[in-house]
Design a protein around this motif. Sequence first.
Motif, mmCIF file in Angstrom:
data_model
loop_
_atom_site.group_PDB
_atom_site.id
_atom_site.type_symbol
_atom_site.label_atom_id
_atom_site.label_comp_id
_atom_site.label_asym_id
_atom_site.label_seq_id
_atom_site.Cartn_x
_atom_site.Cartn_y
_atom_site.Cartn_z
ATOM 1 N N LEU A 11 0.813 -1.221 0.000
ATOM 2 C CA LEU A 11 0.000 0.000 0.000
ATOM 3 C C LEU A 11 0.843 1.266 0.000
ATOM 4 O O LEU A 11 0.300 2.362 -0.048
ATOM 5 C CB LEU A 11 -0.946 0.006 1.215
ATOM 6 N N ASP A 12 2.156 1.108 0.088
ATOM 7 C CA ASP A 12 3.092 2.235 0.084
ATOM 8 C C ASP A 12 2.789 3.256 1.187
ATOM 9 O O ASP A 12 2.881 4.457 0.984
ATOM 10 C CB ASP A 12 3.117 2.920 -1.287
ATOM 11 N N LEU A 13 2.443 2.747 2.360
ATOM 12 C CA LEU A 13 2.216 3.635 3.504
ATOM 13 C C LEU A 13 3.544 4.174 4.010
ATOM 14 O O LEU A 13 4.600 3.567 3.798
ATOM 15 C CB LEU A 13 1.499 2.879 4.625
ATOM 16 N N ASN A 14 3.485 5.295 4.711
ATOM 17 C CA ASN A 14 4.668 5.862 5.356
ATOM 18 C C ASN A 14 4.701 5.565 6.849
ATOM 19 O O ASN A 14 5.761 5.427 7.435
ATOM 20 C CB ASN A 14 4.707 7.378 5.153
ATOM 21 N N LYS A 15 3.507 5.454 7.471
ATOM 22 C CA LYS A 15 3.445 5.254 8.915
ATOM 23 C C LYS A 15 2.225 4.420 9.277
ATOM 24 O O LYS A 15 1.159 4.583 8.692
ATOM 25 C CB LYS A 15 3.367 6.600 9.634
ATOM 26 N N ILE A 16 2.411 3.561 10.269
ATOM 27 C CA ILE A 16 1.311 2.776 10.825
ATOM 28 C C ILE A 16 1.319 2.990 12.334
ATOM 29 O O ILE A 16 2.377 2.953 12.967
ATOM 30 C CB ILE A 16 1.442 1.284 10.466
ATOM 31 N N VAL A 17 0.145 3.234 12.894
ATOM 32 C CA VAL A 17 0.012 3.491 14.323
ATOM 33 C C VAL A 17 -0.933 2.469 14.946
ATOM 34 O O VAL A 17 -1.714 1.813 14.255
ATOM 35 C CB VAL A 17 -0.479 4.926 14.612
ATOM 36 N N ALA A 18 -0.859 2.368 16.267
ATOM 37 C CA ALA A 18 -1.758 1.505 17.034
ATOM 38 C C ALA A 18 -1.867 2.074 18.435
ATOM 39 O O ALA A 18 -0.903 2.640 18.959
ATOM 40 C CB ALA A 18 -1.226 0.079 17.076
ATOM 41 N N GLY A 19 -3.012 1.907 19.031
ATOM 42 C CA GLY A 19 -3.216 2.344 20.403
ATOM 43 C C GLY A 19 -3.360 1.147 21.323
ATOM 44 O O GLY A 19 -3.783 0.066 20.894
ATOM 45 N N GLY B 112 8.246 -4.014 16.293
ATOM 46 C CA GLY B 112 9.042 -2.875 15.850
ATOM 47 C C GLY B 112 8.436 -1.510 16.101
ATOM 48 O O GLY B 112 9.025 -0.490 15.748
ATOM 49 N N PHE B 113 7.258 -1.453 16.720
ATOM 50 C CA PHE B 113 6.619 -0.173 17.019
ATOM 51 C C PHE B 113 7.309 0.502 18.203
ATOM 52 O O PHE B 113 7.836 -0.171 19.090
ATOM 53 C CB PHE B 113 5.145 -0.377 17.386
ATOM 54 N N CYS B 114 7.290 1.816 18.215
ATOM 55 C CA CYS B 114 7.826 2.613 19.320
ATOM 56 C C CYS B 114 6.692 3.397 19.967
ATOM 57 O O CYS B 114 5.791 3.873 19.273
ATOM 58 C CB CYS B 114 8.872 3.603 18.820
ATOM 59 N N LYS B 115 6.767 3.534 21.274
ATOM 60 C CA LYS B 115 5.779 4.349 21.989
ATOM 61 C C LYS B 115 6.035 5.807 21.629
ATOM 62 O O LYS B 115 7.144 6.306 21.758
ATOM 63 C CB LYS B 115 5.918 4.138 23.493
ATOM 64 N N PHE C 6 1.358 3.993 19.713
ATOM 65 C CA PHE C 6 2.587 3.426 19.159
ATOM 66 C C PHE C 6 2.620 3.701 17.666
ATOM 67 O O PHE C 6 1.574 3.834 17.032
ATOM 68 C CB PHE C 6 2.624 1.909 19.391
ATOM 69 N N GLY C 7 3.808 3.767 17.113
ATOM 70 C CA GLY C 7 3.935 3.980 15.682
ATOM 71 C C GLY C 7 5.182 3.342 15.122
ATOM 72 O O GLY C 7 6.136 3.053 15.843
#
Length: 186
Positions: free
Chosen positions: A123-131, A147-150, A172-173
């Motif tokens: 999808l050629d995303l630049n960033k993925i986040v999660a809560g 691999g996500f960082c807070k 997190f992202g």
Amino acid sequence: MQTDEILKGEKVTLRPLLLSDCTQEYADWLNDPEVNKYLECRWQHHTIDTLKSFAQSIHNDKTSFMFAIEYNGKQIGNIKLNIQSQRYKRADVGYFIGNKDFWGKGLATEAVKLIVNFGFEKLDLNKIVAGAFEQNLGSIKVLSKAGFCKEACFKKHSFLNDETSWSDVWEFGILKDDWKNFKKEK
């Protein structure tokens, strides 16, 4: 959004969620207070019909990709990637393992890695986040291992159980460039 993509890992496979996945077992997962403790859908009762309605709405949604998480050909949970912004190439991810026999086995971590790779590579995303609620140590561990960082802590951001038990939510992202480096290290 409907996709034909099947994402295969070492232990789990992600495949598009089907209406036939909307079973009583799936409804029972979402109605189980232990399973739904940190899910936004915990506020409603689920039936096969409500699940089918939800699955159909996801198929019609141009910004969401919903996958069944399979282990040995059996659905054990779901994972969803939702495009937040096409312009900024940003999405968020949400997931759960409904079958408690598979908790703590690294399967959610593998599913998150697979969908992150899909988001960045397909999808050629630049960033993925999660809560994650601050109490949800399992999800925090999954995101860290994937691999996500807070990035932020939203103080008293959501209710945990009722309208008096406020909880902090951690955001997190992961960036596409960081994902490339993370994959090289593994």
